[in-house]
Design a protein around this motif. Structure first.
Motif, mmCIF file in Angstrom:
data_model
loop_
_atom_site.group_PDB
_atom_site.id
_atom_site.type_symbol
_atom_site.label_atom_id
_atom_site.label_comp_id
_atom_site.label_asym_id
_atom_site.label_seq_id
_atom_site.Cartn_x
_atom_site.Cartn_y
_atom_site.Cartn_z
ATOM 1 N N ASN A 113 3.106 -3.158 -8.197
ATOM 2 C CA ASN A 113 4.537 -3.482 -8.135
ATOM 3 C C ASN A 113 4.795 -4.797 -7.409
ATOM 4 O O ASN A 113 5.652 -5.580 -7.817
ATOM 5 C CB ASN A 113 5.312 -2.348 -7.457
ATOM 6 N N GLU A 135 -1.407 -9.392 0.876
ATOM 7 C CA GLU A 135 -1.994 -8.071 0.673
ATOM 8 C C GLU A 135 -2.909 -7.739 1.845
ATOM 9 O O GLU A 135 -3.701 -8.569 2.284
ATOM 10 C CB GLU A 135 -2.766 -8.032 -0.649
ATOM 11 N N LEU A 181 -5.052 7.032 -15.235
ATOM 12 C CA LEU A 181 -4.506 7.060 -16.596
ATOM 13 C C LEU A 181 -3.285 6.160 -16.691
ATOM 14 O O LEU A 181 -2.390 6.217 -15.842
ATOM 15 C CB LEU A 181 -4.114 8.492 -16.974
ATOM 16 N N VAL A 227 0.631 -7.506 6.858
ATOM 17 C CA VAL A 227 1.848 -7.940 7.544
ATOM 18 C C VAL A 227 2.152 -6.961 8.664
ATOM 19 O O VAL A 227 2.115 -5.747 8.465
ATOM 20 C CB VAL A 227 3.029 -8.019 6.551
ATOM 21 N N TRP A 262 1.742 10.077 -4.090
ATOM 22 C CA TRP A 262 1.755 9.471 -5.431
ATOM 23 C C TRP A 262 2.894 8.474 -5.612
ATOM 24 O O TRP A 262 2.725 7.386 -6.140
ATOM 25 C CB TRP A 262 1.904 10.615 -6.436
ATOM 26 N N HIS A 308 5.065 7.338 -3.177
ATOM 27 C CA HIS A 308 5.591 6.771 -1.925
ATOM 28 C C HIS A 308 6.910 7.438 -1.563
ATOM 29 O O HIS A 308 7.868 6.785 -1.150
ATOM 30 C CB HIS A 308 5.780 5.252 -2.038
ATOM 31 N N GLY A 319 3.733 5.755 -10.208
ATOM 32 C CA GLY A 319 2.980 5.600 -11.448
ATOM 33 C C GLY A 319 2.808 4.118 -11.720
ATOM 34 O O GLY A 319 3.551 3.293 -11.183
ATOM 35 N N ILE A 320 1.830 3.806 -12.522
ATOM 36 C CA ILE A 320 1.589 2.397 -12.826
ATOM 37 C C ILE A 320 2.591 2.001 -13.908
ATOM 38 O O ILE A 320 2.329 2.134 -15.102
ATOM 39 C CB ILE A 320 0.131 2.174 -13.298
HETATM 40 C C1 LIG Z 1 -4.180 10.926 -6.323
HETATM 41 C C2 LIG Z 1 -3.281 10.044 -7.108
HETATM 42 C C3 LIG Z 1 -3.497 9.864 -8.455
HETATM 43 C C4 LIG Z 1 -2.674 9.047 -9.207
HETATM 44 N N1 LIG Z 1 -2.903 8.913 -10.541
HETATM 45 C C5 LIG Z 1 -2.103 8.137 -11.294
HETATM 46 C C6 LIG Z 1 -2.349 7.934 -12.667
HETATM 47 O O1 LIG Z 1 -3.313 8.428 -13.197
HETATM 48 N N2 LIG Z 1 -1.511 7.158 -13.363
HETATM 49 C C7 LIG Z 1 -0.432 6.547 -12.791
HETATM 50 O O2 LIG Z 1 0.298 5.850 -13.484
HETATM 51 N N3 LIG Z 1 -0.177 6.710 -11.474
HETATM 52 C C8 LIG Z 1 -0.993 7.481 -10.716
HETATM 53 N N4 LIG Z 1 -0.749 7.618 -9.377
HETATM 54 C C9 LIG Z 1 0.424 6.951 -8.794
HETATM 55 C C10 LIG Z 1 0.182 5.461 -8.546
HETATM 56 O O3 LIG Z 1 -1.079 5.253 -8.003
HETATM 57 C C11 LIG Z 1 1.225 4.884 -7.575
HETATM 58 O O4 LIG Z 1 2.492 5.347 -7.860
HETATM 59 C C12 LIG Z 1 1.213 3.372 -7.641
HETATM 60 O O5 LIG Z 1 -0.056 2.883 -7.330
HETATM 61 C C13 LIG Z 1 2.241 2.743 -6.754
HETATM 62 O O6 LIG Z 1 2.148 1.351 -6.855
HETATM 63 P P1 LIG Z 1 2.778 0.361 -5.784
HETATM 64 O O7 LIG Z 1 2.402 -0.999 -6.196
HETATM 65 O O8 LIG Z 1 4.203 0.649 -5.649
HETATM 66 O O9 LIG Z 1 2.096 0.768 -4.416
HETATM 67 P P2 LIG Z 1 0.580 0.763 -3.974
HETATM 68 O O10 LIG Z 1 -0.298 0.922 -5.157
HETATM 69 O O11 LIG Z 1 0.448 1.766 -2.907
HETATM 70 O O12 LIG Z 1 0.342 -0.686 -3.397
HETATM 71 C C14 LIG Z 1 0.853 -1.080 -2.155
HETATM 72 C C15 LIG Z 1 -0.003 -2.220 -1.645
HETATM 73 O O13 LIG Z 1 0.531 -2.707 -0.436
HETATM 74 C C16 LIG Z 1 -0.518 -2.964 0.452
HETATM 75 N N5 LIG Z 1 0.002 -2.877 1.819
HETATM 76 C C17 LIG Z 1 0.395 -1.778 2.505
HETATM 77 N N6 LIG Z 1 0.813 -2.106 3.728
HETATM 78 C C18 LIG Z 1 0.711 -3.457 3.824
HETATM 79 C C19 LIG Z 1 1.030 -4.393 4.852
HETATM 80 N N7 LIG Z 1 1.523 -4.014 6.029
HETATM 81 N N8 LIG Z 1 0.796 -5.704 4.615
HETATM 82 C C20 LIG Z 1 0.292 -6.120 3.427
HETATM 83 N N9 LIG Z 1 -0.006 -5.259 2.425
HETATM 84 C C21 LIG Z 1 0.196 -3.946 2.624
HETATM 85 C C22 LIG Z 1 -1.538 -1.894 0.163
HETATM 86 O O14 LIG Z 1 -2.806 -2.261 0.631
HETATM 87 C C23 LIG Z 1 -1.427 -1.819 -1.357
HETATM 88 O O15 LIG Z 1 -2.281 -2.735 -1.960
HETATM 89 C C24 LIG Z 1 -1.589 8.407 -8.605
HETATM 90 C C25 LIG Z 1 -1.377 8.556 -7.236
HETATM 91 C C26 LIG Z 1 -2.212 9.359 -6.485
HETATM 92 C C27 LIG Z 1 -1.986 9.498 -5.019
#
Ligand SMILES: Cc1cc2nc3c(=O)[nH]c(=O)nc-3n(C[C@H](O)[C@H](O)[C@H](O)COP(=O)(O)OP(=O)(O)OC[C@H]3O[C@@H](n4cnc5c(N)ncnc54)[C@H](O)[C@@H]3O)c2cc1C
Lengths: 412, 524
Positions: free
Chosen positions: B18, B37, B63, B268, B465, B467, B506-507
């Motif tokens: 995201n 990051e 997935l 951060v 999953w 947040h 989710g992705i």
């Molecule tokens: C067990 C499990 C299985 C899942 N399986 C699936 C699936 O099969 N398909 C699917 O679509 N979704 C799946 N999900 C959900 C999906 O992984 C998440 O909803 C998604 O990754 C959220 O994306 P995001 O970019 O919002 O956050 P995140 O992927 O959590 O990314 C946040 C980023 O911010 C960084 N960060 C955090 N704090 C700081 C800071 N202070 N300074 C700098 N960087 C920081 C982290 O290191 C991370 O890289 C699954 C989730 C879980 C828990």
């Protein structure tokens, strides 16, 4: 010899355990003295405590404030003890005014708001030391204060019950304190506070009050309340000290132009109707807003309302022609358009004017201040006489007494 | 001039998918964007990582089933290496002792292994679920309606939903409203009879949430799943080649092409606030960076409570943020296997798909029950993939990677995960052994990530999953908290862009894209 408690017939124990049901309202630590003086038996509930409207004579109680000394029990006021290394930062975030500018030994009048910038309450903040404060207010706020303390090194405790409070107000109040032996009390300037010995404990005396007159407020541990009362009464006997009830105080505060939560505005947590909520700028507390200080609750909303000019109300002082109090009268523009309501009104013996506090809908009272009228219903021998009286927006306080701030305080 | 003197147009905190989407979109609008990051690699829970020598796997999300078409289009992800074709769609297989049942194509366009009558019942229910999910779809992708200050475009979006509702017809509309907040268990009971099919749907409805199929509103989870699409088809899913990291790599490449400066290993520590406005950040190693706009694509509670700090916002807001529920129940299992396992009765295509162990809705409900009391499921339910069968490069030749999402593994396990983890792994392996006899003997390495591990390793609070629970009280206008669902925050210049914001996890890239669009629209 071992004492074996005898188990009495259960009826006594049960009746005893239920005694609270016979206490309709709690007594304050001063209750024995006040009950003895309460000739009129005219009580009301102040935050659950039995408090007197008037003890013996409303008029004379009022004049005790203005020409002698009046003793008023403020124990029911909600009091919080706020202490810790972050106490200053914490209170600066919770309340409107800049607490970093409040020095130890000083008091200021302040208010606090919710996220939307609506006033939760107003009150006085006493800075007892660098890290210890007392916050006094009309309403209770413990959940809000505790939730606000998240990630601050500070403790917040309610001390309403354990701390008794008295207001000693009026021209002879200083002389009484001096005669009672509170040496050094003459050094207190308005909004100063200091601690004095009393009966093996400490009494905190501040030169504050709700009357616009020379006056003091005293806080003592509840178990020293009666001895303090007696000490003041004895010292004040020849200086006309009188116990008074709320009606008299309410008049004095109106002359001083001071507002009361849930009388002149509805506190945010009490308001049921959305249009009853008030921002500080809408109840005359805009002077407390300091955009330059650190973040405080409601800041964003308050500044946004100012910038977008969405403030809808204004609280003003009115001077009304004639001498009939305009209590709860509707305010009109050009005698016909309803623009607000009077929340408190009286004929002021000190100002010799018919005064009132009113909430008006902007722009009335703000940019349009001419041609305002109030409609008074005067009861004359079982008939209302409707009076349309001209009202003029005037500055507050309505009564300004030099003796309130004079240094050293006058020895009447 | 050191970088500290530079004034960025926008700083994006967090390089999850995201954050990357938000950064890329903002950079495309002409802003100078810096992305910070914490980890050594971007991607967040969408990374591909080596977990045993020669074995690579989608570290958390495995997935791809909801990458938003607007994200694909806006960032031209296909030009950056994303490939989604119909042939890549993988089936879902409901494993059962009675033989498997398979949903082919996009969420069971064809159902095999079930009786004739169940097939036709499924056809009706599938159409209905997709129709109803379709009504919610505009709601579940755009910025939630902000009734006070809605823009024309937002009105149009709302209008589309109204239109979709109208198109349902009177009977359907009533039924839509009737079932909206139902639990999935009862709905399935109304329309289906095959426990395998019902078990799979019950699993999908509750995946990633702290709900059992019998919990009120659990049907919403299924709608959320079906409001997602891939390759233009709702409900479809693929196992990306190269793992989820490959999808992230495409987004990263788009971001870099758009001019985003990406700095890994830069956690951060603080968002700098001056007079109610976010003006920059301080990294953990003490560097101060200033920006016109700060976009936080990490967890909303972490953002407000830790980076901004409660002192810079109002008490009521802090109350709400503290109350966001986010204790995850999903664990992730990675197995390095000597050879591909054989799930009983499942064909070649099925092994390349998603294999679900959830024998019945009751099985899912029973697995859920202990989690309410801080205990893991003795007979967990799970979704298994064998990604190396789709992309052989993920495992040494002849060997196999197994990636499974397993429920329910409560974040705050009462006995603690140190003691609980080996026991839970044993329970999972027993389940696997029952459906793929002999699998246990081929395990070269096992890596089980509990929600607590996921929290620590991927900086996802509660290992959650989304947040933040994605339930009715934390969705739409209530996500992440009521009053602040539009990606902006009480602090001027600070925006939220991660899964904790609407529409959820989710992705998908949807929160990131929506947040960037909001910023662009506000000219922030
Ligand atoms: C067990 C499990 C299985 C899942 N399986 C699936 C699936 O099969 N398909 C699917 O679509 N979704 C799946 N999900 C959900 C999906 O992984 C998440 O909803 C998604 O990754 C959220 O994306 P995001 O970019 O919002 O956050 P995140 O992927 O959590 O990314 C946040 C980023 O911010 C960084 N960060 C955090 N704090 C700081 C800071 N202070 N300074 C700098 N960087 C920081 C982290 O290191 C991370 O890289 C699954 C989730 C879980 C828990």
């Amino acid at each position: 010899m071992n004492q074996h408690p005898t188990i009495k017939p259960s009826i006594d124990a049960r009746a005893l355990a239920q005694s609270h049901s016979r206490t309709l309202r709690l007594g304050t630590p001063f209750q024995p003295r006040i009950d003895a003086l309460g000739l009129k038996q005219d009580w009301y509930s102040w935050a659950g405590y039995r408090a007197p409207h008037s003890l013996w004579d409303e008029e004379l109680e009022y004049f005790a404030i203005r020409s002698q000394a009046a003793l008023f029990d403020i124990s029911p006021m909600t009091k919080y003890r706020i202490e810790g290394p972050d106490a200053e930062a914490y209170l600066d975030r919770v309340t409107l005014r800049d607490v970093t500018k409040l020095k130890p030994g000083r008091v200021h009048y302040t208010a606090w708001c919710d996220d939307e910038g609506f006033v939760l309450d107003d009150g006085t903040l006493f800075r007892l030391s660098a890290t210890r404060f007392r916050l006094c207010s009309q309403e209770r706020h413990l959940p809000w204060l505790l939730d606000s303390a998240f990630r601050y090194e500070v403790s917040v405790e309610e001390e309403t019950e354990v701390v008794a409070g008295l207001a000693l107000q009026g021209p002879t109040s200083f002389a009484i304190l001096r005669d009672a032996g509170f040496a050094g009390v003459e050094r207190l300037k308005v909004f100063d506070l200091a601690e004095f010995a009393h009966d093996g404990a400490t009494v905190t005396i501040s030169r504050t009050g709700f009357t616009g007159d020379l006056g003091y407020e005293l806080f003592v541990p509840a178990d020293r309340a009666l001895s303090l009362w007696d000490r003041l009464m004895a010292a004040g006997e020849l200086r006309g000290i009188r116990a008074i009830g709320y009606t008299a105080l309410n008049r004095a505060r109106l002359e001083a132009g001071l507002i009361v939560a849930n009388a002149d505005f509805t506190a945010a947590e009490h308001a049921i109707r959305a249009d009853r909520l008030r921002m500080p700028d809408e109840i005359g507390l805009g002077f407390m807003i300091d955009p330059k200080k650190g973040h405080f609750n409601g800041r964003r909303a308050i500044l946004e309302a100012r910038a977008k000019k969405t403030l809808r109300h204004v609280l003003v002082g009115l001077e009304i022609e004639g001498n009939i109090p305009a209590e709860h009268a509707i305010v009109y523009y050009r005698r016909s358009q309803e623009v607000g309501l009077v929340s408190a009104a009286m004929w002021s013996p000190m100002a010799k004017r018919n005064i009132a506090l009113a909430s008006l809908q902007r722009p009335y009272g703000d940019t349009i201040v001419d041609d305002l009228w109030v409609e008074i219903y005067a009861m004359r021998e079982l008939q209302y006489q409707k009076l349309m009286k001209r009202a003029k927006v005037v500055p507050r306080p309505f009564v300004k007494l030099d003796r309130r701030t004079a240094n050293p305080p006058a020895d009447f | 001039m050191t970088s500290s003197d530079l004034n960025w147009g926008a700083i994006v905190i967090g390089g999850g998918h995201n954050g990357l989407v938000a950064a890329a979109t903002l950079a495309k609008s002409g802003r100078k964007v810096l992305l910070l990051e914490a980890g050594n690699e971007v991607g967040g829970a969408g990374r591909t990582e080596e977990f045993a020598p020669g074995f690579r796997v989608s570290a958390v999300a495995h997935l791809l089933n909801r990458l938003h078409p607007d994200v694909v289009k806006t960032l031209e992800l296909e030009r950056h290496g994303l490939r989604v074709e119909r042939v890549d769609f993988v089936p879902s297989v409901a494993l059962s002792k009675d033989g498997p049942l398979v949903l082919h194509g996009a969420y069971g366009e064809v159902l095999s292994g079930a009786s004739r009558s169940e097939q036709s019942a499924w056809k009706v229910l599938r159409a209905q679920l997709l129709r109803y999910a379709g009504v919610l779809k505009p709601f579940l992708s755009r910025r939630p309606p902000d009734l006070a200050g809605m823009s024309l475009a937002e009105m149009t979006g709302l209008g589309q939903t109204a239109l979709a509702l109208k198109k349902l017809g009177k009977e359907d509309m009533r039924d839509f409203l009737r079932v909206l907040l139902m639990n999935v268990y009862d709905l399935l009971d109304e329309q289906l009879s095959d426990d395998r099919l019902k078990g799979l749907l019950a699993f999908d409805a509750t995946l990633g949430s702290h709900l059992g199929p019998r919990s009120p509103t659990s049907l919403l989870g299924l709608y959320y799943r079906l409001a997602g699409e891939i390759g233009g088809l709702a409900g479809a899913q693929i196992l990306p080649r190269g793992g989820m990291g490959a999808v992230v790599a495409a987004i990263r490449s788009a971001a870099e092409k758009a001019g985003v400066s990406i700095r890994p290993a830069s956690p951060v520590a603080k968002v700098i606030v001056e007079k109610g406005r976010a003006i920059g950040v301080v990294t953990q190693n003490g560097e101060t960076l200033r920006a016109r706009t700060v976009v936080s694509a990490i967890n909303p509670a972490t953002t407000i409570l830790d980076l901004v700090g409660p002192r810079e916002v109002d008490t009521g807001f802090v109350r709400k943020v503290k109350n966001i529920r986010m204790k995850g129940d999903a664990a992730k299992l990675h197995l390095a296997l000597d050879r591909p396992p054989q799930f009983a009765g499942v064909g070649v295509a099925g092994h390349k798909g998603r294999l679900v162990i959830a024998a019945s809705p009751d099985h899912v409900e029973r697995a859920f029950n202990p989690s309410k009391y801080g205990e893991f499921s003795p007979e967990p339910v799970m979704e298994i993939t064998l990604p190396s069968l789709v992309d052989a490069s993920l495992a040494p030749s002849g060997a196999c990677v197994l990636s499974a999402v397993v429920q329910y593994a409560p974040y705050a396990l009462r006995q603690g995960w140190t003691a609980g983890k080996p026991q839970f792994l044993k329970a999972i392996m027993a389940q696997l052994e029952a459906y793929a006899p002999g699998i246990g003997a081929t395990v070269r390495h096992a890596d089980l990530l509990t929600p607590a591990d996921i929290e620590a390793r991927y900086r996802m609070p509660g290992g959650h999953w989304h947040h933040g629970e994605l339930q009715a009280d934390q969705m739409l206008m209530l996500r992440p908290v009521s009053g602040w669902s539009g990606y902006d925050t009480p602090l001027e210049g600070l925006f939220l862009a991660g899964a904790g914001s609407h529409p959820g996890g989710g992705i998908s890239g949807a929160p990131g894209l929506n947040a960037a669009r909001r910023i662009i629209a506000m000219r922030a």
